[in-house]
Design a protein around this motif. Sequence first.
Motif, PDB file in Angstrom:
ATOM      1  N   PHE A   1      50.781 -66.177  70.735  1.00 29.10           N
ATOM      2  CA  PHE A   1      51.923 -65.197  71.195  1.00 29.10           C
ATOM      3  C   PHE A   1      51.962 -63.959  70.360  1.00 29.10           C
ATOM      4  N   GLY A   2      52.549 -63.022  70.833  1.00 34.55           N
ATOM      5  CA  GLY A   2      52.831 -61.539  70.006  1.00 34.55           C
ATOM      6  C   GLY A   2      51.926 -60.952  69.932  1.00 34.55           C
TER       7      GLY A   2
ATOM      8  N   SER B   1      48.643 -61.818  73.814  1.00 34.34           N
ATOM      9  CA  SER B   1      49.762 -62.814  73.748  1.00 34.34           C
ATOM     10  C   SER B   1      49.842 -63.522  75.087  1.00 34.34           C
TER      11      SER B   1
ATOM     12  N   THR C   1      54.229 -55.703  75.500  1.00 29.72           N
ATOM     13  CA  THR C   1      55.158 -56.850  74.890  1.00 29.72           C
ATOM     14  C   THR C   1      55.932 -57.599  75.833  1.00 29.72           C
TER      15      THR C   1
ATOM     16  N   TRP D   1      56.983 -60.472  75.895  1.00 28.45           N
ATOM     17  CA  TRP D   1      58.174 -61.186  75.266  1.00 28.45           C
ATOM     18  C   TRP D   1      59.532 -60.407  75.303  1.00 28.45           C
ATOM     19  N   ASN D   2      59.415 -59.174  75.269  1.00 28.96           N
ATOM     20  CA  ASN D   2      60.725 -58.303  75.358  1.00 28.96           C
ATOM     21  C   ASN D   2      61.212 -58.034  76.507  1.00 28.96           C
TER      22      ASN D   2
ATOM     23  N   ASN E   1      63.535 -62.591  80.444  1.00 29.69           N
ATOM     24  CA  ASN E   1      62.694 -63.832  81.159  1.00 29.69           C
ATOM     25  C   ASN E   1      63.745 -64.899  81.396  1.00 29.69           C
TER      26      ASN E   1
ATOM     27  N   TRP F   1      67.217 -65.708  72.072  1.00 29.19           N
ATOM     28  CA  TRP F   1      65.826 -65.059  72.009  1.00 29.19           C
ATOM     29  C   TRP F   1      65.657 -64.071  71.407  1.00 29.19           C
TER      30      TRP F   1
ATOM     31  N   GLY G   1      61.874 -62.365  69.458  1.00 27.52           N
ATOM     32  CA  GLY G   1      61.265 -61.354  70.098  1.00 27.52           C
ATOM     33  C   GLY G   1      60.980 -60.358  69.152  1.00 27.52           C
TER      34      GLY G   1
ATOM     35  N   LEU H   1      58.149 -61.132  66.897  1.00 34.10           N
ATOM     36  CA  LEU H   1      56.826 -61.201  67.564  1.00 34.10           C
ATOM     37  C   LEU H   1      56.628 -59.345  67.563  1.00 34.10           C
TER      38      LEU H   1
END
Length: 201
Positions: A94-95, A118, A144, A146-147, A150, A176, A180, A183
């Motif tokens: 991840f990341g 990721s 990205t 993860w940003n 979700n 979260w 984030g 990462l």
Amino acid sequence: MCQKYKNFQLLKKLRWATLGYHHNWDTKVYTEDFRNEFPSDLGLLSKIVAKAIGYDYFEPQAAIVNFYHLDSTLSGHTDHSEINLEAPLISFSFGQSAIFLLGGKTLEEKPTPLLIHSGDIIIMTKEARLCYHGIPRILKTDNTPWNTNNFSEEKLANCGIFSDHAIFKSQNEELWKPFGQYLNNSRINMNVRQVLPSGQS
Ligand SMILES: O=C(O)CCC(=O)C(=O)O
Ligand SMILES: [Fe+2]
């Protein structure tokens, strides 16, 4: 020095953690007195991945979690401490992206570079289970995921069996946020192993 800065410096020093059976870096032997319960969410995810490639009885018993920063590397090594080397080693990333070098059973063989992003999963089985590998470079990515948000109801509904787990349950973007942010400059790799012969726990 302010506390926030000290915390940040400490977080940068964190390079690895172990889960389940804690790998002893000196003896390379897993022992019962150095063991915790394996986290259920990572365990479930690993079992699903193992099942998808035909390993119906994979038992997640140990994991190494690596925390990489943009200047981190992991030197070439083999993972041979587990008694059970027939079971796959399942590795989630991840990341930030990374170059993963996959070599052969000896250092003489020329490694193959793989670009890992990721969400990628590497599975080492059979011949590859005992091959040399390492991470020579972390690469900053513009992608990205993860940003992105979700936590929509629809996405949560699609999480199925995972929706019971805390991070989904909370539906809380604030919870979260620090993950984030971490990462944005780091890579987390969790590699999961079965230690014991099948049927033994
Ligand atoms: O970070 C990675 O992708 C590899 C980690 C690894 O090989 C290990 O922890 O044994
Ligand atoms: Fe490894």
